[in-house]
Write an enzyme that holds these catalytic residues in place. Structure first.
Site, PDB file in Angstrom:
ATOM      1  N   ARG A 237      49.047   4.437  62.994  1.00  0.00           N
ATOM      2  CA  ARG A 237      50.235   5.010  63.476  1.00  0.00           C
ATOM      3  C   ARG A 237      49.727   6.573  64.122  1.00  0.00           C
ATOM      4  O   ARG A 237      48.771   7.210  63.513  1.00  0.00           O
ATOM      5  CB  ARG A 237      51.190   5.366  62.412  1.00  0.00           C
ATOM      6  CG  ARG A 237      51.684   4.233  61.447  1.00  0.00           C
ATOM      7  CD  ARG A 237      52.715   4.477  60.563  1.00  0.00           C
ATOM      8  NE  ARG A 237      52.604   5.876  60.059  1.00  0.00           N
ATOM      9  CZ  ARG A 237      53.563   6.472  59.482  1.00  0.00           C
ATOM     10  NH1 ARG A 237      54.699   6.219  59.121  1.00  0.00           N
ATOM     11  NH2 ARG A 237      53.195   7.757  58.925  1.00  0.00           N
TER      12      ARG A 237
ATOM     13  N   ARG B  87      49.849  18.660  59.769  1.00  0.00           N
ATOM     14  CA  ARG B  87      50.912  18.704  58.608  1.00  0.00           C
ATOM     15  C   ARG B  87      50.269  19.608  57.273  1.00  0.00           C
ATOM     16  O   ARG B  87      51.189  19.864  56.628  1.00  0.00           O
ATOM     17  CB  ARG B  87      51.042  17.171  58.305  1.00  0.00           C
ATOM     18  CG  ARG B  87      52.055  16.434  58.933  1.00  0.00           C
ATOM     19  CD  ARG B  87      52.698  15.442  58.423  1.00  0.00           C
ATOM     20  NE  ARG B  87      51.775  14.395  57.807  1.00  0.00           N
ATOM     21  CZ  ARG B  87      51.439  13.344  58.407  1.00  0.00           C
ATOM     22  NH1 ARG B  87      52.007  12.957  59.644  1.00  0.00           N
ATOM     23  NH2 ARG B  87      50.704  12.622  57.831  1.00  0.00           N
TER      24      ARG B  87
ATOM     25  N   ARG C  63      45.308   3.941  57.045  1.00  0.00           N
ATOM     26  CA  ARG C  63      46.429   3.544  57.184  1.00  0.00           C
ATOM     27  C   ARG C  63      46.633   2.491  58.279  1.00  0.00           C
ATOM     28  O   ARG C  63      46.516   2.966  59.591  1.00  0.00           O
ATOM     29  CB  ARG C  63      47.771   4.099  56.864  1.00  0.00           C
ATOM     30  CG  ARG C  63      48.177   4.708  55.609  1.00  0.00           C
ATOM     31  CD  ARG C  63      49.413   5.236  55.257  1.00  0.00           C
ATOM     32  NE  ARG C  63      49.912   6.334  55.892  1.00  0.00           N
ATOM     33  CZ  ARG C  63      51.037   7.113  55.678  1.00  0.00           C
ATOM     34  NH1 ARG C  63      51.338   6.868  54.655  1.00  0.00           N
ATOM     35  NH2 ARG C  63      51.036   8.132  56.479  1.00  0.00           N
TER      36      ARG C  63
ATOM     37  N   ARG D 191      61.400  24.721  48.412  1.00  0.00           N
ATOM     38  CA  ARG D 191      60.375  24.895  49.367  1.00  0.00           C
ATOM     39  C   ARG D 191      59.891  26.234  49.814  1.00  0.00           C
ATOM     40  O   ARG D 191      59.222  26.559  50.699  1.00  0.00           O
ATOM     41  CB  ARG D 191      60.915  24.137  50.624  1.00  0.00           C
ATOM     42  CG  ARG D 191      61.230  22.635  50.426  1.00  0.00           C
ATOM     43  CD  ARG D 191      61.437  22.038  51.855  1.00  0.00           C
ATOM     44  NE  ARG D 191      60.325  21.364  52.392  1.00  0.00           N
ATOM     45  CZ  ARG D 191      60.029  20.172  52.560  1.00  0.00           C
ATOM     46  NH1 ARG D 191      60.775  19.317  52.162  1.00  0.00           N
ATOM     47  NH2 ARG D 191      58.711  19.850  53.221  1.00  0.00           N
TER      48      ARG D 191
ATOM     49  N   LYS E  86      52.177  12.167  45.583  1.00  0.00           N
ATOM     50  CA  LYS E  86      53.172  12.803  44.850  1.00  0.00           C
ATOM     51  C   LYS E  86      54.116  11.804  44.288  1.00  0.00           C
ATOM     52  O   LYS E  86      54.625  11.883  43.086  1.00  0.00           O
ATOM     53  CB  LYS E  86      53.896  13.622  45.690  1.00  0.00           C
ATOM     54  CG  LYS E  86      54.643  14.887  44.913  1.00  0.00           C
ATOM     55  CD  LYS E  86      54.748  16.018  45.788  1.00  0.00           C
ATOM     56  CE  LYS E  86      55.337  15.596  47.347  1.00  0.00           C
ATOM     57  NZ  LYS E  86      56.484  16.450  47.531  1.00  0.00           N
TER      58      LYS E  86
END
Ligand SMILES: [Zn+2]
Length: 235
Positions: A160, A171, A127, A88, A13
């Site tokens: 992470r 999420r 990542r 939201r 995004k």
């Protein structure tokens, strides 16, 4: 042209927002930078928002709405903007419509970046971070010279905790629960474009621009006021 940008974490995004800013010449209004600016400028409404933030509380809808309104009155936002992180909720979407409506404007199109959960898990799960110096890598898109080893300090890289598949999937569920009703709201008014974001960023940008051109009166170089109303353009 006023665009709402929706997409889960890892959908790209931020990259797409940057591209749209450049291609459309309109500002990117994210909840984060809106709050930061409000704090810096110390406007009455900014100070109200700061008070909530200082107490570690969420900024209430009424304050967010006034912040948005204040931002819309800034010179650079007269011809359009890209909203990110707001709305939201459906209530916020309606509030945004009302604020824009008061200014003779409207959300022309909501862009929903669509990407399968598995791809997000793979993207974010690749990542890596160096626990020693904080350097970040992506095992797929920007790997270290030696696999799993920090270029700078030679320490082994770690994933992470936030990027574990379980956390990412959770999420995604939260995101979908939040974005679903907003998508329905705009889809019901024929103002939603779902863009496949599981491809090269440049292709996502092109598809997004095509959707914007089709659904809105936007034409490069034309001021918004000179453009055809959306309803007329569709007929
Ligand atoms: Zn390092």
């Amino acid at each position: 042209v006023f665009i709402v940008l929706l997409g889960p974490p890892g959908a790209g995004k931020g990259t797409q927002a940057d591209q749209l800013v450049e291609r459309l010449g309109i500002p990117h209004i994210s909840t984060g930078n809106l709050l930061r600016e409000a704090v810096q400028r110390r406007t009455p409404i900014g100070l109200q928002a700061t008070a909530f933030l200082d107490r570690g509380e969420l900024v209430p809808d009424s304050v967010m709405r006034r912040l948005i309104g204040e931002r819309l009155d800034a010179h650079d936002a007269r011809q359009g903007s890209i909203f990110d992180g707001y709305p939201r909720t459906v209530a916020q979407a309606a509030a945004l419509d009302a604020e824009l409506g008061q200014r003779g404007r409207q959300v022309h199109l909501t862009i929903a970046l669509d990407i399968p959960s598995d791809v997000i898990v793979q993207r974010l799960g690749s990542r890596r971070v160096c626990a020693c110096c904080g350097s970040t890598y992506n095992a797929i898109t920007s790997p270290p010279r030696e696999p799993e080893i920090c270029d700078r300090c030679g320490e082994p890289l770690v994933c992470r905790a936030d990027d574990s598949p379980t956390v990412i999937r959770r999420r995604m569920e939260i995101y979908r629960a939040e974005a679903g009703p907003i998508e329905d709201y705009y889809a019901g008014q024929n103002r939603l474009a779902i863009i496949d974001a599981d491809r090269a960023p440049v292709l996502v940008t092109e598809a997004t621009l095509v959707a914007i051109q089709r659904a809105t009166p936007y034409r490069p170089g034309l001021p918004l006021d000179a453009a055809v109303p959306v309803s007329a353009a569709r007929r």
